[in-house]
Design a protein around this motif. Structure first.
Motif, mmCIF file in Angstrom:
data_model
loop_
_atom_site.group_PDB
_atom_site.id
_atom_site.type_symbol
_atom_site.label_atom_id
_atom_site.label_comp_id
_atom_site.label_asym_id
_atom_site.label_seq_id
_atom_site.Cartn_x
_atom_site.Cartn_y
_atom_site.Cartn_z
ATOM 1 N N UNK A 32 -15.888 -0.102 53.350
ATOM 2 C CA UNK A 32 -14.433 -0.056 53.643
ATOM 3 C C UNK A 32 -13.821 -1.527 53.892
ATOM 4 N N UNK A 33 -12.431 -1.170 53.516
ATOM 5 C CA UNK A 33 -11.462 -2.511 54.029
ATOM 6 C C UNK A 33 -11.448 -2.577 55.196
ATOM 7 N N UNK A 34 -11.230 -3.996 55.629
ATOM 8 C CA UNK A 34 -11.277 -4.405 56.939
ATOM 9 C C UNK A 34 -9.917 -3.715 57.420
ATOM 10 N N UNK A 35 -10.111 -3.107 58.790
ATOM 11 C CA UNK A 35 -8.631 -2.364 59.436
ATOM 12 C C UNK A 35 -8.403 -3.134 60.578
ATOM 13 N N UNK A 36 -7.750 -2.502 61.547
ATOM 14 C CA UNK A 36 -7.360 -3.008 62.628
ATOM 15 C C UNK A 36 -8.507 -3.120 63.720
ATOM 16 N N UNK A 37 -9.118 -4.036 64.073
ATOM 17 C CA UNK A 37 -10.272 -4.537 64.938
ATOM 18 C C UNK A 37 -9.757 -4.488 66.496
#
Length: 144
Positions: A32-37
Motif C-alpha cells: 500500500x501507499x503510505x498513509x497517515x501514521x
C-alpha cells in the motif's frame, strides 16, 4: 542443512537506501501507499507508528532502523505482512523506498549470509551484476 535448500521460491524485491532486499512472497498480504501514521508514545525506535488498514490497526516498522541502514531515501510504500508471522499476531508493515517485482529464486542463486546475525538474513541472492539481500520478517518481528 545448507542455506540453499531452505531458501528457494518467489520473493518480493524492494529498495532500502541504496540496496535491494527481498522477502518471501508467502509473508506478504498487500502493498500500500503510505498513509497517515499515528505516533505511539514509548514505542521502540524502529516503530514509526500505526495506521488503519481495512479496519485493522497495523504497526508500521522502519526496517532501516532494524538493519542499521543510514542511507537516506524517501519511504513511499508499505509492505504489509501476514499477521501469522508476527509473534503477537498483530498486523505489521514495513516502510520501504520502492517495491520492484516478484521473482523466482533458484537454489543456485542463493549464498549463505556472510553476516553472523540473529537469523534475520536468510541469504544473499546473486542476480546479474548485483546482490539482493534476502531477509526474514518473521525472525525480525520475533526479535523486535
Amino acid at each position: 542443512m545448507s542455506a540453499q535448500s531452505a531458501t528457494t521460491g518467489q520473493v518480493l524485491e524492494f529498495k532500502l537506501g541504496d540496496e535491494t532486499y527481498c522477502v518471501s512472497i508467502d509473508y506478504v498480504t498487500e502493498i500500500v501507499d503510505i498513509g497517515e501514521l499515528t505516533k505511539v508514545p514509548n514505542a521502540p525506535p524502529h516503530v514509526e507508528g500505526v495506521m488503519d488498514l481495512r479496519g485493522r490497526t497495523t504497526s508500521i516498522v522502519n526496517p532501516k532502523a532494524v538493519f542499521g541502514i543510514d542511507e537516506a531515501g524517501e519511504e513511499k510504500r508499505i509492505i504489509v505482512y501476514d499477521p501469522e508471522i508476527v509473534q503477537t499476531q498483530s498486523a505489521a508493515g514495513w516502510l520501504v523506498d520502492e517495491v520492484y517485482q516478484v521473482v523466482q529464486v533458484s537454489p543456485e542463486q542463493v549464498d549463505r549470509s556472510p553476516a553472523n546475525d540473529n537469523g534475520s538474513i536468510r541469504g544473499v541472492v546473486k542476480r546479474d551484476d548485483e546482490f539482493v539481500i534476502w531477509v526474514d520478517p518473521a525472525v525480525v518481528h520475533a526479535a523486535g
